[in-house]
Design a protein around this motif. Structure first.
Motif, PDB file in Angstrom:
ATOM      1  N   SER A  51      42.414 -87.062  39.287  1.00  0.00           N
ATOM      2  CA  SER A  51      43.730 -86.438  39.098  1.00  0.00           C
ATOM      3  C   SER A  51      43.657 -85.371  38.019  1.00  0.00           C
ATOM      4  CB  SER A  51      44.769 -87.499  38.703  1.00  0.00           C
ATOM      5  OG  SER A  51      44.831 -88.533  39.668  1.00  0.00           O
ATOM      6  N   ASP A  52      44.418 -84.308  38.201  1.00  0.00           N
ATOM      7  CA  ASP A  52      44.499 -83.249  37.189  1.00  0.00           C
ATOM      8  C   ASP A  52      45.938 -82.781  37.080  1.00  0.00           C
ATOM      9  OD1 ASP A  52      45.082 -80.711  38.827  1.00  0.00           O
ATOM     10  OD2 ASP A  52      43.312 -81.473  39.862  1.00  0.00           O
ATOM     11  N   ASN A  53      46.224 -82.064  36.012  1.00  0.00           N
ATOM     12  CA  ASN A  53      47.565 -81.488  35.824  1.00  0.00           C
ATOM     13  C   ASN A  53      47.507 -79.970  35.943  1.00  0.00           C
ATOM     14  OD1 ASN A  53      46.146 -81.026  33.503  1.00  0.00           O
ATOM     15  ND2 ASN A  53      47.749 -81.699  32.081  1.00  0.00           N
ATOM     16  N   GLY A  54      46.765 -79.523  36.952  1.00  0.00           N
ATOM     17  CA  GLY A  54      46.604 -78.088  37.187  1.00  0.00           C
ATOM     18  C   GLY A  54      47.742 -77.486  37.987  1.00  0.00           C
ATOM     19  N   LYS A  55      47.424 -76.372  38.666  1.00  0.00           N
ATOM     20  CA  LYS A  55      48.472 -75.621  39.354  1.00  0.00           C
ATOM     21  C   LYS A  55      48.869 -76.222  40.696  1.00  0.00           C
ATOM     22  CE  LYS A  55      44.998 -72.424  41.209  1.00  0.00           C
ATOM     23  NZ  LYS A  55      44.543 -71.029  41.258  1.00  0.00           N
ATOM     24  N   GLY A  56      48.116 -77.209  41.203  1.00  0.00           N
ATOM     25  CA  GLY A  56      48.484 -77.868  42.449  1.00  0.00           C
ATOM     26  C   GLY A  56      48.116 -77.063  43.690  1.00  0.00           C
ATOM     27  N   ILE A  57      48.370 -77.664  44.846  1.00  0.00           N
ATOM     28  CA  ILE A  57      48.050 -77.044  46.136  1.00  0.00           C
ATOM     29  C   ILE A  57      49.333 -76.913  46.947  1.00  0.00           C
ATOM     30  CG2 ILE A  57      46.638 -77.224  48.226  1.00  0.00           C
ATOM     31  CD1 ILE A  57      44.831 -79.162  46.701  1.00  0.00           C
ATOM     32  N   LYS A 112      51.302 -76.122  52.715  1.00  0.00           N
ATOM     33  CA  LYS A 112      50.724 -75.553  53.934  1.00  0.00           C
ATOM     34  C   LYS A 112      49.207 -75.440  53.843  1.00  0.00           C
ATOM     35  CE  LYS A 112      50.913 -70.614  52.828  1.00  0.00           C
ATOM     36  NZ  LYS A 112      51.338 -69.292  53.331  1.00  0.00           N
ATOM     37  N   ASP A 113      48.641 -75.543  52.607  1.00  0.00           N
ATOM     38  CA  ASP A 113      47.200 -75.417  52.429  1.00  0.00           C
ATOM     39  C   ASP A 113      46.487 -76.760  52.344  1.00  0.00           C
ATOM     40  OD1 ASP A 113      47.382 -72.671  52.421  1.00  0.00           O
ATOM     41  OD2 ASP A 113      47.588 -72.527  50.243  1.00  0.00           O
ATOM     42  N   ILE A 114      47.232 -77.857  52.182  1.00  0.00           N
ATOM     43  CA  ILE A 114      46.594 -79.165  51.984  1.00  0.00           C
ATOM     44  C   ILE A 114      45.709 -79.546  53.162  1.00  0.00           C
ATOM     45  CG2 ILE A 114      47.075 -81.648  51.823  1.00  0.00           C
ATOM     46  CD1 ILE A 114      49.399 -81.015  50.011  1.00  0.00           C
ATOM     47  N   SER A 115      46.168 -79.249  54.380  1.00  0.00           N
ATOM     48  CA  SER A 115      45.392 -79.630  55.567  1.00  0.00           C
ATOM     49  C   SER A 115      44.147 -78.772  55.759  1.00  0.00           C
ATOM     50  CB  SER A 115      46.274 -79.551  56.815  1.00  0.00           C
ATOM     51  OG  SER A 115      46.760 -78.230  56.999  1.00  0.00           O
ATOM     52  N   SER A 141      49.863 -83.778  45.883  1.00  0.00           N
ATOM     53  CA  SER A 141      49.735 -82.510  45.171  1.00  0.00           C
ATOM     54  C   SER A 141      51.097 -81.841  45.110  1.00  0.00           C
ATOM     55  CB  SER A 141      48.718 -81.592  45.857  1.00  0.00           C
ATOM     56  OG  SER A 141      48.509 -80.427  45.091  1.00  0.00           O
ATOM     57  N   GLU A 142      51.377 -81.282  43.962  1.00  0.00           N
ATOM     58  CA  GLU A 142      52.639 -80.576  43.767  1.00  0.00           C
ATOM     59  C   GLU A 142      52.365 -79.324  42.949  1.00  0.00           C
ATOM     60  OE1 GLU A 142      57.129 -81.359  41.929  1.00  0.00           O
ATOM     61  OE2 GLU A 142      55.717 -83.006  42.203  1.00  0.00           O
ATOM     62  N   VAL A 147      52.387 -79.034  39.043  1.00  0.00           N
ATOM     63  CA  VAL A 147      52.323 -80.384  38.464  1.00  0.00           C
ATOM     64  C   VAL A 147      50.897 -80.918  38.445  1.00  0.00           C
ATOM     65  CG1 VAL A 147      53.109 -82.779  38.665  1.00  0.00           C
ATOM     66  CG2 VAL A 147      54.680 -80.900  39.150  1.00  0.00           C
ATOM     67  N   GLY A 148      50.197 -80.805  39.565  1.00  0.00           N
ATOM     68  CA  GLY A 148      48.817 -81.279  39.618  1.00  0.00           C
ATOM     69  C   GLY A 148      48.446 -81.835  40.976  1.00  0.00           C
ATOM     70  N   THR A 149      47.205 -82.310  41.064  1.00  0.00           N
ATOM     71  CA  THR A 149      46.652 -82.785  42.335  1.00  0.00           C
ATOM     72  C   THR A 149      45.853 -84.061  42.104  1.00  0.00           C
ATOM     73  OG1 THR A 149      46.463 -80.515  43.148  1.00  0.00           O
ATOM     74  CG2 THR A 149      45.172 -82.191  44.301  1.00  0.00           C
ATOM     75  N   THR A 150      45.892 -84.941  43.108  1.00  0.00           N
ATOM     76  CA  THR A 150      45.081 -86.159  43.077  1.00  0.00           C
ATOM     77  C   THR A 150      44.281 -86.251  44.366  1.00  0.00           C
ATOM     78  OG1 THR A 150      46.648 -87.356  41.680  1.00  0.00           O
ATOM     79  CG2 THR A 150      45.083 -88.679  42.947  1.00  0.00           C
ATOM     80  N   PHE A 151      42.956 -86.257  44.243  1.00  0.00           N
ATOM     81  CA  PHE A 151      42.065 -86.513  45.367  1.00  0.00           C
ATOM     82  C   PHE A 151      41.681 -87.988  45.346  1.00  0.00           C
ATOM     83  CE2 PHE A 151      41.556 -81.957  45.188  1.00  0.00           C
ATOM     84  CZ  PHE A 151      41.312 -81.591  46.509  1.00  0.00           C
ATOM     85  N   ARG A 152      41.570 -88.571  46.529  1.00  0.00           N
ATOM     86  CA  ARG A 152      41.235 -89.995  46.631  1.00  0.00           C
ATOM     87  C   ARG A 152      40.026 -90.168  47.550  1.00  0.00           C
ATOM     88  NH1 ARG A 152      43.713 -95.152  45.957  1.00  0.00           N
ATOM     89  NH2 ARG A 152      43.086 -96.687  47.533  1.00  0.00           N
ATOM     90  N   ILE A 153      39.077 -90.960  47.098  1.00  0.00           N
ATOM     91  CA  ILE A 153      37.899 -91.316  47.892  1.00  0.00           C
ATOM     92  C   ILE A 153      37.906 -92.821  48.111  1.00  0.00           C
ATOM     93  CG2 ILE A 153      35.386 -91.287  48.027  1.00  0.00           C
ATOM     94  CD1 ILE A 153      35.399 -88.986  46.016  1.00  0.00           C
TER      95      ILE A 153
END
Length: 372
Positions: free
Chosen positions: A307-313, A316-319, A357-358, A361-367
């Motif tokens: 997880s990060d508190n960056g600019k987010g995705i 429409k680009d998440i997929s 992702s927002e 706010v940030g993004t969270t990738f899950r594995i």
């Protein structure tokens, strides 16, 4: 990103074109069928007049034409009923045991013509019914061929991409081999000449790091050798590496369970995946922010979240984030996440996705990795 947007637009245009062709085809078929229905109705009007002429005929009436019209109908099902609803005559009927029921269905639809005290009930010919159904059958066949063609194209494209991946990775490993060997030799020479220098061990670590990177690339395209490895150690190595290679403005946090979590994996390749996610997070935060690595030990699987508190995705680009060539960076090839997905899903039979992702706010990738 412009390239992927263009591909998406082309796909949308092709779908719209296919829909337009289907609609036009159905509309043309509908008009043709309507014309044939009108023609058959006119034929039945003439047939009913011939029957009426036959019923009113006397010994002086020439019946040649009425009989020719009546006998000339060899395609349209027709039933003649009297005022009591009883069947007086029928023609071109295959199910002779249920002629009366058939006549009632015709009258319920309004397909009748009155001739005196009798009514001529008629149905559409078999040929007309086939013509009505044929456009849908044709479209179904075309759609099957289109789906098979698309599947074949995607499969061939994926196979071609796999060959490119493998060739590029192995060539990269091969090209890195010679300079890395030279660097290792130079580091050993420097150790002998300057044994007290504190920077030389750091250089040796960097060279060792390059050697591991080359080894990772050399493993792409070959079956990895999964062994029981500690996921705690993998994440700890990533945090240690990122802390030494990123700005002090980036805070790295690692949340691990109180016990050792082991998974069958190729630790080097999997470590690269987590590193890639962390580097993307640093880019998204523009060099300042907080990255949290969370390891969760679940009954059937192990989950790792970055997880990060960056600019987010953007939604429409998440997929498209795992699509080769897709990137939001000005200087990026768009290959890191697609390679990470390949390592996780094809080599380790796991799963990687954007959990949330927002923008701003940030993004969270899950594995997710199966334990067995």
């Amino acid at each position: 990103m412009q390239w992927t947007d263009r591909i998406r637009q082309v796909k949308i245009l092709l779908v719209i074109a296919a829909v337009v062709i289907a609609v036009v085809s159905l509309a043309v078929s509908h008009f043709l069928v309507a014309d044939l229905q009108e023609e058959e109705h006119m034929k039945m009007e003439v047939w009913a007049q011939a029957m009426n002429a036959l019923n009113k005929a006397d010994e002086h009436t020439d019946l040649t034409l009425p009989l020719a019209v009546i006998q000339g109908n060899n395609t349209i099902p027709v039933i003649v009923v009297n005022s009591r609803g009883e069947v007086d005559d029928y023609r071109n009927i295959t199910d002779t045991a249920h002629v009366a029921d058939y006549a009632r269905r015709m009258m319920a639809r309004g397909d009748t013509i009155a001739i005196g005290t009798q009514r001529v009930c008629y149905d559409e010919s078999l040929m007309l019914k086939r013509l009505q159904a044929w456009p849908y059958v044709q479209l179904g066949i075309v759609m099957i061929f289109v789906v098979v063609a698309i599947f074949a194209l995607l499969s061939s494209k994926k196979a071609e991409q796999n060959k490119v991946w493998v060739g590029l990775s192995k060539e990269t490993a091969h090209q890195l081999g010679t300079p890395i060997s030279s660097l290792m030799a130079w580091v050993e020479i420097l150790k002998e000449q300057y044994p007290e220098d504190d920077l030389i061990p750091e250089m040796a670590q960097d060279v060792k790091r390059l050697e591991r990177i080359a080894e990772r690339f050399s493993k792409i395209g070959s079956l990895p050798e999964p062994v029981e490895s500690s996921m705690n150690e993998v994440l700890a190595h990533v945090v240690d590496y990122m802390n030494r290679r990123t700005s002090k403005k980036v805070e790295m946090a690692c949340r691990l369970p109180g016990h050792e979590v082991t998974v069958r994996m190729n630790a080097q390749l999997f470590e690269w995946v987590v590193e890639n996610l962390c580097k993307n997070a640093v880019d998204a935060m523009e060099g300042a922010g907080r990255i949290v690595l969370t390891l969760t030990d679940e009954p059937e699987r192990v989950a790792i979240e970055v997880s990060d508190n960056g600019k987010g995705i953007r939604k429409k680009d998440i997929s498209h984030v795992f699509t080769p060539g897709f990137t939001t960076k000005k200087r990026g090839w768009g290959l890191g996440l697609s390679l990470a997905k390949r390592i996780v899903e094809e080599y380790h039979h796991g799963r990687i996705f954007v959990k949330q992702s927002e923008v701003g706010v940030g993004t969270t990738f899950r594995i997710e990795m199966r334990k067995k």
